[in-house]
Design a protein around this motif. Structure first.
Motif, PDB file in Angstrom:
ATOM      1  N   ARG A  40      50.653  35.608  26.946  1.00 34.58           N
ATOM      2  CA  ARG A  40      49.920  34.426  27.419  1.00 34.58           C
ATOM      3  C   ARG A  40      48.652  34.203  26.611  1.00 34.58           C
ATOM      4  O   ARG A  40      48.295  33.071  26.266  1.00 34.58           O
ATOM      5  CB  ARG A  40      49.590  34.571  28.908  1.00 34.58           C
ATOM      6  CG  ARG A  40      50.784  34.390  29.826  1.00 34.58           C
ATOM      7  CD  ARG A  40      50.321  33.988  31.217  1.00 34.58           C
ATOM      8  NE  ARG A  40      49.465  34.986  31.824  1.00 34.58           N
ATOM      9  CZ  ARG A  40      49.898  35.969  32.639  1.00 34.58           C
ATOM     10  NH1 ARG A  40      51.188  36.077  32.908  1.00 34.58           N
ATOM     11  NH2 ARG A  40      49.051  36.828  33.164  1.00 34.58           N
ATOM     12  N   VAL A  41      47.935  35.280  26.318  1.00 36.23           N
ATOM     13  CA  VAL A  41      46.696  35.169  25.548  1.00 36.23           C
ATOM     14  C   VAL A  41      46.972  34.615  24.154  1.00 36.23           C
ATOM     15  O   VAL A  41      46.269  33.719  23.672  1.00 36.23           O
ATOM     16  CB  VAL A  41      45.987  36.539  25.466  1.00 36.23           C
ATOM     17  CG1 VAL A  41      44.836  36.494  24.464  1.00 36.23           C
ATOM     18  CG2 VAL A  41      45.465  36.950  26.840  1.00 36.23           C
ATOM     19  N   CYS A  42      47.995  35.138  23.504  1.00 36.02           N
ATOM     20  CA  CYS A  42      48.349  34.646  22.165  1.00 36.02           C
ATOM     21  C   CYS A  42      48.731  33.165  22.207  1.00 36.02           C
ATOM     22  O   CYS A  42      48.380  32.397  21.310  1.00 36.02           O
ATOM     23  CB  CYS A  42      49.501  35.469  21.587  1.00 36.02           C
ATOM     24  SG  CYS A  42      49.050  37.173  21.181  1.00 36.02           S
ATOM     25  N   SER A  43      49.445  32.762  23.263  1.00 35.52           N
ATOM     26  CA  SER A  43      49.848  31.370  23.400  1.00 35.52           C
ATOM     27  C   SER A  43      48.638  30.468  23.620  1.00 35.52           C
ATOM     28  O   SER A  43      48.553  29.369  23.064  1.00 35.52           O
ATOM     29  CB  SER A  43      50.833  31.225  24.561  1.00 35.52           C
ATOM     30  OG  SER A  43      51.187  29.874  24.774  1.00 35.52           O
ATOM     31  N   MET A  44      47.676  30.930  24.419  1.00 38.78           N
ATOM     32  CA  MET A  44      46.473  30.142  24.678  1.00 38.78           C
ATOM     33  C   MET A  44      45.638  29.969  23.409  1.00 38.78           C
ATOM     34  O   MET A  44      45.038  28.908  23.192  1.00 38.78           O
ATOM     35  CB  MET A  44      45.635  30.819  25.767  1.00 38.78           C
ATOM     36  CG  MET A  44      46.292  30.831  27.142  1.00 38.78           C
ATOM     37  SD  MET A  44      45.419  31.890  28.330  1.00 38.78           S
ATOM     38  CE  MET A  44      43.861  31.035  28.471  1.00 38.78           C
ATOM     39  N   LEU A  45      45.581  30.996  22.574  1.00 36.48           N
ATOM     40  CA  LEU A  45      44.777  30.931  21.357  1.00 36.48           C
ATOM     41  C   LEU A  45      45.428  30.058  20.290  1.00 36.48           C
ATOM     42  O   LEU A  45      44.736  29.362  19.545  1.00 36.48           O
ATOM     43  CB  LEU A  45      44.563  32.345  20.806  1.00 36.48           C
ATOM     44  CG  LEU A  45      43.609  33.230  21.606  1.00 36.48           C
ATOM     45  CD1 LEU A  45      43.666  34.663  21.109  1.00 36.48           C
ATOM     46  CD2 LEU A  45      42.179  32.704  21.521  1.00 36.48           C
ATOM     47  N   GLY A  46      46.746  30.093  20.208  1.00 32.12           N
ATOM     48  CA  GLY A  46      47.441  29.300  19.204  1.00 32.12           C
ATOM     49  C   GLY A  46      47.709  30.073  17.932  1.00 32.12           C
ATOM     50  O   GLY A  46      47.177  31.166  17.709  1.00 32.12           O
ATOM     51  N   THR A  47      48.509  29.511  17.084  1.00 31.13           N
ATOM     52  CA  THR A  47      48.949  30.172  15.856  1.00 31.13           C
ATOM     53  C   THR A  47      47.775  30.551  14.958  1.00 31.13           C
ATOM     54  O   THR A  47      46.883  29.738  14.703  1.00 31.13           O
ATOM     55  CB  THR A  47      49.904  29.248  15.073  1.00 31.13           C
ATOM     56  OG1 THR A  47      50.975  28.854  15.919  1.00 31.13           O
ATOM     57  CG2 THR A  47      50.437  29.946  13.836  1.00 31.13           C
ATOM     58  N   GLY A  48      47.797  31.795  14.485  1.00 30.61           N
ATOM     59  CA  GLY A  48      46.790  32.275  13.540  1.00 30.61           C
ATOM     60  C   GLY A  48      45.571  32.901  14.164  1.00 30.61           C
ATOM     61  O   GLY A  48      44.967  33.810  13.585  1.00 30.61           O
ATOM     62  N   TRP A  49      45.187  32.464  15.359  1.00 30.03           N
ATOM     63  CA  TRP A  49      43.950  32.957  15.951  1.00 30.03           C
ATOM     64  C   TRP A  49      44.017  34.406  16.435  1.00 30.03           C
ATOM     65  O   TRP A  49      43.026  35.141  16.297  1.00 30.03           O
ATOM     66  CB  TRP A  49      43.497  32.044  17.090  1.00 30.03           C
ATOM     67  CG  TRP A  49      42.770  30.843  16.593  1.00 30.03           C
ATOM     68  CD1 TRP A  49      43.180  29.549  16.637  1.00 30.03           C
ATOM     69  CD2 TRP A  49      41.501  30.833  15.930  1.00 30.03           C
ATOM     70  NE1 TRP A  49      42.258  28.714  16.060  1.00 30.03           N
ATOM     71  CE2 TRP A  49      41.204  29.482  15.609  1.00 30.03           C
ATOM     72  CE3 TRP A  49      40.595  31.814  15.569  1.00 30.03           C
ATOM     73  CZ2 TRP A  49      40.042  29.113  14.960  1.00 30.03           C
ATOM     74  CZ3 TRP A  49      39.427  31.448  14.913  1.00 30.03           C
ATOM     75  CH2 TRP A  49      39.160  30.116  14.618  1.00 30.03           C
ATOM     76  N   PRO A  50      45.125  34.871  17.018  1.00 36.12           N
ATOM     77  CA  PRO A  50      45.162  36.284  17.423  1.00 36.12           C
ATOM     78  C   PRO A  50      44.854  37.232  16.270  1.00 36.12           C
ATOM     79  O   PRO A  50      44.037  38.149  16.408  1.00 36.12           O
ATOM     80  CB  PRO A  50      46.589  36.462  17.957  1.00 36.12           C
ATOM     81  CG  PRO A  50      46.962  35.105  18.458  1.00 36.12           C
ATOM     82  CD  PRO A  50      46.329  34.157  17.482  1.00 36.12           C
ATOM     83  N   GLU A  51      45.480  37.003  15.129  1.00 37.15           N
ATOM     84  CA  GLU A  51      45.231  37.876  13.988  1.00 37.15           C
ATOM     85  C   GLU A  51      43.822  37.690  13.451  1.00 37.15           C
ATOM     86  O   GLU A  51      43.163  38.663  13.050  1.00 37.15           O
ATOM     87  CB  GLU A  51      46.250  37.610  12.883  1.00 37.15           C
ATOM     88  CG  GLU A  51      46.077  38.535  11.687  1.00 37.15           C
ATOM     89  CD  GLU A  51      47.239  38.446  10.726  1.00 37.15           C
ATOM     90  OE1 GLU A  51      46.994  38.097   9.564  1.00 37.15           O
ATOM     91  OE2 GLU A  51      48.375  38.715  11.138  1.00 37.15           O
ATOM     92  N   ALA A  52      43.318  36.469  13.426  1.00 32.08           N
ATOM     93  CA  ALA A  52      41.963  36.213  12.931  1.00 32.08           C
ATOM     94  C   ALA A  52      40.926  36.929  13.800  1.00 32.08           C
ATOM     95  O   ALA A  52      39.948  37.498  13.283  1.00 32.08           O
ATOM     96  CB  ALA A  52      41.690  34.708  12.909  1.00 32.08           C
ATOM     97  N   LEU A  53      41.117  36.908  15.123  1.00 32.32           N
ATOM     98  CA  LEU A  53      40.182  37.580  16.021  1.00 32.32           C
ATOM     99  C   LEU A  53      40.271  39.092  15.883  1.00 32.32           C
ATOM    100  O   LEU A  53      39.252  39.797  15.984  1.00 32.32           O
ATOM    101  CB  LEU A  53      40.453  37.160  17.470  1.00 32.32           C
ATOM    102  CG  LEU A  53      40.163  35.685  17.785  1.00 32.32           C
ATOM    103  CD1 LEU A  53      40.594  35.342  19.206  1.00 32.32           C
ATOM    104  CD2 LEU A  53      38.684  35.362  17.601  1.00 32.32           C
TER     105      LEU A  53
END
Length: 644
Positions: A162-175
């Protein structure tokens, strides 16, 4: 998720006996003394290591050694270290390990005196694991069934998605990258290589830590303005993931809790207090309060255990100071020595670029500095804010004030050059993550000490000689603090690593300046009662204090409104209340009360740095005749206002 390029062979070499480590490309042997500045002594203090060839690294120097340190000895790294199974990775859905102390293990230790019983305890099928290498010291962990209530790892995995979906593509890895680059060097509670390996689904690193990754992403949102608006929704998920982790306590649980406690904005004070209490309980449960230097555990695990313990202790002491509540970790029930530069991850897998190694060393040094400061805060809590301290006599308190100042002076004198404020101001190079936070914290602790000196006289009807000197010292230390705030570079420094207690220290400096202004304003109507020598001071103090108040508030409001610096915004939440409370007594504060946008738009921070070069010099914090400090209270009554 591939965060960095980490190979499976690197992980195997990291945990294997050290003769294989030197085969990693770009790495140096573990025994190379030039890779480690300091090592732990038997007393837990930090001592310099002998330096080998100059390989582009700085000369070894002591890092904030403990005041009155005892003579120590060098401890060379063991290149023939045996292979040991990880204690933390033994925890699974079916079984977990808990530490048992001597009171619970007396009967078992009696049985351990026989060879047969010892062999049984060391066997694979034994419910007990003895991790101490010293046969005279019994350190047992008992394997217990894991009663995981709730959804456990399955629930965490769902939250992670859910967290990855809320952040959107690319943001999980960037964070995640932001956390590894900014937070982790400054607050090294994780093993970097093992985290990367786990994210890359490599064996020997354990399962993918879904809950921990949620916490890391939520924590790092503060560094990325483009996703800050998602923080509230993301953090709800992080709290849910953290709650799942508490159902099966392990090292990862504490790491997630510490990430939560260090995340800004930090305004959920009740939740943080409960999280801290649970974390301290878990730390005791898994034996984190014990010195594991000689345990039969992998090197990486011993190092991480030590760093996590000290990170938890840092948070415990500052939360106690901020809220005026008892600390949960006590001196008599811990034996973990201070971390040293030997306790880093990069010591085994060095960078091919010396500049990166130097930054990593500086960040670790700042973390060690935070550990030292936490010990000063612990003494301050015990000697001035505990219930026992409130019942002490004024003479005992005066001596405690003198000792506290001496400890801070000694710590200041031992600060390495690269961590000093004036050295940072003279350099245009990149500042390692954590150094600015350490510098602000150190300056803030000086302000806390000055507040103790000043508020100890609050019940007196007129200003005495001791109080006059305490006001002079307090204004000088507050000026140093305000000057530091003014020279921070918004584009670079505001988005660096900061611990939540920094905003408390900022508002504390503002509060002390307002205390002085109000105190002096009241005394200006009683000049006939004062000695003539104090009258010129009485005229200059209001000008100095209110000028510093104006500079600090102007700077903070610009930092908040123009640059959206959360630290400034949080500090002014309390600061505005302080200003409003004093405005009726000090009419000159009227222009600062509220949020005057026209003032914020044209505010330009002054340099205020003419005398800053001597801030960390040879001059003690309270130089000169100590009689004024030793006579605090004296014939004028006992101390008052120490909780101010």
């Amino acid at each position: 998720m591939r965060l960095l390029q980490a190979t499976e062979s690197e992980m195997e070499q990291r945990d294997a006996p050290s003769e294989s480590v030197s085969t990693v490309e770009g790495a140096e042997p573990l025994g190379d003394s030039s890779r480690s500045w300091v090592t732990a002594s038997a007393s837990g203090s930090a001592t310099p290591r002998a330096s080998g060839e100059d390989k582009g690294y700085r000369s070894p120097r002591p890092i904030l050694a403990i005041f009155n340190e005892t003579e120590s000895f060098e401890e060379q790294l063991d290149e023939t270290e045996e292979w040991h199974d990880s204690l933390d990775l033994q925890t699974n859905d079916l079984e977990e390990s808990h530490f048992l102390g001597s009171s619970a293990m007396q009967d078992l230790t009696l049985l351990m005196d026989t060879t047969q019983a010892q062999t049984t305890a060391d066997s694979t099928n034994s419910p007990f694991r003895q991790v101490s290498k010293d046969p005279r010291t019994h350190v047992f962990f008992v394997k217990s069934p894991a009663f995981v209530y709730g959804k456990g790892m399955t629930g965490s995995a769902t939250i992670f998605e859910r967290v990855c979906s809320m952040l959107g593509t690319g943001w999980p890895e960037a964070l995640m990258q932001k956390f590894i680059q900014v937070t982790l060097p400054a607050f090294p509670i994780l093993n970097t290589m093992r985290l990367i390996a786990a994210c890359n689904s490599q064996r020997e690193a354990g399962p993918l830590p879904h809950a921990l990754l949620c916490g890391i992403m939520g924590h790092s949102i503060e560094y990325e303005p483009a996703v800050k608006h998602l923080f509230k929704g993301i953090w709800k998920e992080v709290v849910a993931a953290e709650d799942e982790e508490y159902r099966q306590p392990r090292l990862q649980t504490l790491q997630l809790a510490i990430i939560s406690l260090t995340t800004r904005p930090s305004q959920a004070h009740a939740v943080n207090a409960m999280s801290l209490a649970r974390s301290v309980s878990i730390a005791h449960m898994i034996g984190l309060h014990l010195d594991c230097s000689d345990w039969r555990l992998p090197r990486w695990e011993r190092s991480v255990r030590k760093r996590v313990w000290w990170a938890l202790l840092i948070m415990d002491k500052w939360i106690a100071m901020i809220h005026g509540r008892p600390s949960l970790i006590q001196k008599i029930n811990r034996s973990v020595p201070l971390p040293t530069l030997d306790d880093t991850d990069w010591g085994e897998f060095s960078s091919t670029q010396p500049e990166e190694d130097s930054l990593a060393e500086d960040s670790m040094a700042s973390f060690i500095g935070h550990c030292e400061i936490a010990l000063v805060i612990e003494n301050m809590l015990d000697k001035f804010y505990s219930q026992e301290a409130q019942r002490r006599t004024s003479a005992a308190t005066a001596e405690d004030l003198r000792q506290l100042s001496s400890e801070l002076d000694a710590l200041q004198a031992r600060t390495p050059t690269r961590l000093r404020v004036n050295a940072r101001m003279e350099s245009a190079t990149i500042v390692a993550p954590g150094i600015l936070c350490f510098q602000l914290t150190f300056l803030g602790v000086r302000v806390l000490v000055a507040r103790l000196y000043f508020t100890s006289h609050q019940e007196h009807g007129q200003i005495t000689g001791a109080e006059a000197q305490s006001i002079d010292v307090a204004l000088k230390l507050c000026e140093d603090f305000v000057a530091f705030m003014e020279v921070l570079r918004p584009e670079r420094d505001y988005n660096s690593f900061w611990l939540p207690h920094c905003s408390f220290l900022i508002s504390t400096c503002l509060g002390l300046l307002l205390r002085i202004a109000v105190r002096v304003h009241v005394q200006q109507n009683r000049q006939s009662d004062l000695r003539s020598a104090y009258i010129p001071k009485l005229e200059s103090w209001p000008i100095r204090s209110l000028s510093l108040v104006n500079r600090l508030v102007t700077n903070l409001r610009q930092a908040g409104s123009v640059y959206a610096w959360e630290l400034a915004e949080t500090a002014m939440t309390r600061g505005d209340d302080l200003l409003r409370s004093c405005a009726s007594v000090l009419p000159s504060l009227a222009t600062l009360v509220g949020h005057e946008t026209h003032q914020m738009a044209q505010a330009v921070p002054g340099n205020g740095f003419s005398n800053f070069g001597q801030l960390f010099g040879e001059t003690p914090l309270f130089a000169g005749d100590w009689s004024w400090a030793l006579n605090l209270g004296g014939d004028h009554g006992s101390f008052g206002g120490l909780n101010g």
